[in-house]
Structure formats: structure tokens, C-alpha cells
Design a protein around this motif. Structure first.
Motif, PDB file in Angstrom:
ATOM      1  N   GLU A 152       1.731  12.990  -3.104  1.00  0.00           N
ATOM      2  CA  GLU A 152       3.163  12.995  -3.778  1.00  0.00           C
ATOM      3  C   GLU A 152       3.112  13.859  -5.032  1.00  0.00           C
ATOM      4  O   GLU A 152       4.355  14.512  -5.079  1.00  0.00           O
ATOM      5  CB  GLU A 152       3.253  11.248  -4.397  1.00  0.00           C
ATOM      6  CG  GLU A 152       4.499  11.142  -5.153  1.00  0.00           C
ATOM      7  CD  GLU A 152       4.725   9.787  -5.481  1.00  0.00           C
ATOM      8  OE1 GLU A 152       5.904   9.392  -5.605  1.00  0.00           O
ATOM      9  OE2 GLU A 152       3.599   9.176  -5.881  1.00  0.00           O
ATOM     10  N   ALA A 153       1.991  13.905  -5.616  1.00  0.00           N
ATOM     11  CA  ALA A 153       1.829  14.720  -6.995  1.00  0.00           C
ATOM     12  C   ALA A 153       1.836  16.185  -6.689  1.00  0.00           C
ATOM     13  O   ALA A 153       2.434  17.132  -7.241  1.00  0.00           O
ATOM     14  CB  ALA A 153       0.789  14.240  -7.956  1.00  0.00           C
ATOM     15  N   GLN A 154       1.371  16.632  -5.505  1.00  0.00           N
ATOM     16  CA  GLN A 154       0.843  18.001  -5.295  1.00  0.00           C
ATOM     17  C   GLN A 154       1.445  18.664  -3.981  1.00  0.00           C
ATOM     18  O   GLN A 154       1.322  20.012  -3.864  1.00  0.00           O
ATOM     19  CB  GLN A 154      -0.724  17.968  -5.383  1.00  0.00           C
ATOM     20  CG  GLN A 154      -1.467  17.516  -6.763  1.00  0.00           C
ATOM     21  CD  GLN A 154      -2.894  17.854  -6.759  1.00  0.00           C
ATOM     22  OE1 GLN A 154      -3.155  18.927  -6.134  1.00  0.00           O
ATOM     23  NE2 GLN A 154      -3.545  16.987  -7.405  1.00  0.00           N
ATOM     24  N   ILE A 155       1.591  17.996  -2.906  1.00  0.00           N
ATOM     25  CA  ILE A 155       1.939  18.547  -1.856  1.00  0.00           C
ATOM     26  C   ILE A 155       3.646  18.833  -1.638  1.00  0.00           C
ATOM     27  O   ILE A 155       4.575  17.647  -1.741  1.00  0.00           O
ATOM     28  CB  ILE A 155       1.543  17.925  -0.609  1.00  0.00           C
ATOM     29  CG1 ILE A 155       0.032  17.539  -0.520  1.00  0.00           C
ATOM     30  CG2 ILE A 155       2.014  18.467   0.667  1.00  0.00           C
ATOM     31  CD1 ILE A 155      -0.484  16.819   0.602  1.00  0.00           C
ATOM     32  N   LYS A 156       3.852  19.951  -1.695  1.00  0.00           N
ATOM     33  CA  LYS A 156       5.320  20.413  -1.515  1.00  0.00           C
ATOM     34  C   LYS A 156       5.397  21.326  -0.476  1.00  0.00           C
ATOM     35  O   LYS A 156       4.492  21.888  -0.037  1.00  0.00           O
ATOM     36  CB  LYS A 156       5.856  21.275  -3.011  1.00  0.00           C
ATOM     37  CG  LYS A 156       5.663  20.375  -4.322  1.00  0.00           C
ATOM     38  CD  LYS A 156       6.238  19.190  -4.247  1.00  0.00           C
ATOM     39  CE  LYS A 156       6.127  18.580  -5.648  1.00  0.00           C
ATOM     40  NZ  LYS A 156       6.410  17.042  -5.282  1.00  0.00           N
ATOM     41  N   GLN A 202       0.759  -1.298   0.000  1.00  0.00           N
ATOM     42  CA  GLN A 202       0.148  -0.006  -0.094  1.00  0.00           C
ATOM     43  C   GLN A 202       0.936   1.192   0.168  1.00  0.00           C
ATOM     44  O   GLN A 202       1.991   1.387   0.597  1.00  0.00           O
ATOM     45  CB  GLN A 202      -1.015  -0.116   1.352  1.00  0.00           C
ATOM     46  CG  GLN A 202      -1.878  -1.196   1.233  1.00  0.00           C
ATOM     47  CD  GLN A 202      -2.930  -0.902   2.441  1.00  0.00           C
ATOM     48  OE1 GLN A 202      -3.644   0.100   2.398  1.00  0.00           O
ATOM     49  NE2 GLN A 202      -2.804  -1.916   3.299  1.00  0.00           N
ATOM     50  N   LYS A 203       0.524   2.310  -0.705  1.00  0.00           N
ATOM     51  CA  LYS A 203       1.290   3.660  -0.826  1.00  0.00           C
ATOM     52  C   LYS A 203       0.931   4.236   0.287  1.00  0.00           C
ATOM     53  O   LYS A 203      -0.242   4.490   0.768  1.00  0.00           O
ATOM     54  CB  LYS A 203       0.856   4.197  -1.923  1.00  0.00           C
ATOM     55  CG  LYS A 203       1.705   5.257  -2.393  1.00  0.00           C
ATOM     56  CD  LYS A 203       1.482   5.930  -3.848  1.00  0.00           C
ATOM     57  CE  LYS A 203       2.780   6.323  -4.310  1.00  0.00           C
ATOM     58  NZ  LYS A 203       2.516   7.023  -5.811  1.00  0.00           N
ATOM     59  N   LEU A 204       1.880   5.068   0.943  1.00  0.00           N
ATOM     60  CA  LEU A 204       1.934   5.842   2.367  1.00  0.00           C
ATOM     61  C   LEU A 204       2.829   7.031   1.912  1.00  0.00           C
ATOM     62  O   LEU A 204       3.777   6.963   1.516  1.00  0.00           O
ATOM     63  CB  LEU A 204       2.609   5.033   3.313  1.00  0.00           C
ATOM     64  CG  LEU A 204       2.729   5.772   4.560  1.00  0.00           C
ATOM     65  CD1 LEU A 204       1.681   6.037   5.421  1.00  0.00           C
ATOM     66  CD2 LEU A 204       3.540   4.750   5.606  1.00  0.00           C
ATOM     67  N   ALA A 205       1.851   8.115   2.277  1.00  0.00           N
ATOM     68  CA  ALA A 205       2.769   9.331   2.212  1.00  0.00           C
ATOM     69  C   ALA A 205       2.663  10.158   3.573  1.00  0.00           C
ATOM     70  O   ALA A 205       1.762  10.014   4.325  1.00  0.00           O
ATOM     71  CB  ALA A 205       2.099  10.373   1.266  1.00  0.00           C
ATOM     72  N   LYS A 206       3.742  10.708   4.009  1.00  0.00           N
ATOM     73  CA  LYS A 206       3.705  11.290   5.200  1.00  0.00           C
ATOM     74  C   LYS A 206       4.008  12.831   4.855  1.00  0.00           C
ATOM     75  O   LYS A 206       5.026  12.928   4.192  1.00  0.00           O
ATOM     76  CB  LYS A 206       4.821  10.943   6.071  1.00  0.00           C
ATOM     77  CG  LYS A 206       4.452   9.669   6.763  1.00  0.00           C
ATOM     78  CD  LYS A 206       3.794   9.475   8.020  1.00  0.00           C
ATOM     79  CE  LYS A 206       3.785   7.981   8.396  1.00  0.00           C
ATOM     80  NZ  LYS A 206       3.066   8.014   9.767  1.00  0.00           N
ATOM     81  N   VAL A 207       3.171  13.798   5.690  1.00  0.00           N
ATOM     82  CA  VAL A 207       3.661  15.246   5.502  1.00  0.00           C
ATOM     83  C   VAL A 207       3.297  15.933   6.898  1.00  0.00           C
ATOM     84  O   VAL A 207       2.585  15.200   7.793  1.00  0.00           O
ATOM     85  CB  VAL A 207       2.514  15.824   4.641  1.00  0.00           C
ATOM     86  CG1 VAL A 207       2.561  17.276   4.655  1.00  0.00           C
ATOM     87  CG2 VAL A 207       2.694  15.327   3.275  1.00  0.00           C
TER      88      VAL A 207
END
Length: 115
Positions: free
Chosen positions: A66-70, A26-31
Motif C-alpha cells: 500500500e505504501a510503496q507500490i505504485k 486481515q489486510k489484503l493488497a492485490k497487484v
């Protein structure tokens, strides 16, 4: 018995680009999200404070992150609070808190350079 509610709504700015990895297929992103607060103390002096929150995005939401949060991206999120427990190197029990994001709005024209 009353039903329980675990709902968090936050609006702030990403402290860094989303960190993405795969966990158990599963893909996981942390911010990290910075939320600016200000209030006046008893002397009438304005106090500014930044609260930091750990956001977790899974699967399709992780793709968006991943694509939009910078760094500096304005975000409004809705999700639920999750408590994590772990043992520190010194043997003490520690706790961390993550917001599991269910909805995210990226505020396109709003960016903060220094968070």
C-alpha cells in the motif's frame, strides 16, 4: 516420498497502484505484475511478450504494498502459487492463479512508465 516445492520468483513492474482492502480482519493488497519476455522465432525475428501475474500480499506485506507500490514500480518477489476455482456466469468451471507473496524487494531506482 519426496517433499513438494511450491516456490515462485518473479521480477517485473507493477501494472497499477496496489489495491487494498480488509478481509476477515486481515489486510489484503492485490497487484498485477508485468514481466517482459523476448525471444527469437524460427525466422530470427525478435518477439516481445508481456506475461501478467496476480500478486497477493497479506497483513504486514500488504502495508508495504500500500505504501510503496505504485504503477510502474520495479518489483522482485518470492512466494507460492495458489490455484482458485470458481463458476462462471455461463456455469463453466474457471481457474485463476495468484502468487501469495512472502518476500518483496522494491527496486527503488527502476521504474517503467508503460507496462
Amino acid at each position: 516420498m519426496e517433499s513438494a516445492i511450491n516456490k515462485v520468483v518473479l521480477s517485473g513492474f507493477a501494472g497499477a497502484d496496489a489495491e487494498v482492502k480488509t478481509v476477515m480482519n486481515q489486510k489484503l493488497a492485490k497487484v498485477n505484475l508485468a514481466v517482459n519476455e523476448s525471444y527469437k522465432n524460427s525466422s530470427g525475428e525478435e518477439i516481445k511478450k508481456v506475461q501478467w501475474f496476480n500478486l497477493t500480499f497479506w497483513n504486514a506485506k500488504a502495508d508495504i504494498a500500500e505504501a510503496q507500490i505504485k504503477k510502474g514500480t520495479g518489483l522482485t518477489i518470492e512466494g507460492r502459487l495458489q490455484t482458485n476455482t470458481y463458476d462462471a456466469k455461463d456455469g463453466t468451471k474457471r481457474y485463476s492463479f495468484d502468487i501469495i507473496v512472502s518476500e518483496v524487494t522494491i527496486r527503488e531506482n527502476e521504474k517503467q512508465n508503460a507496462v
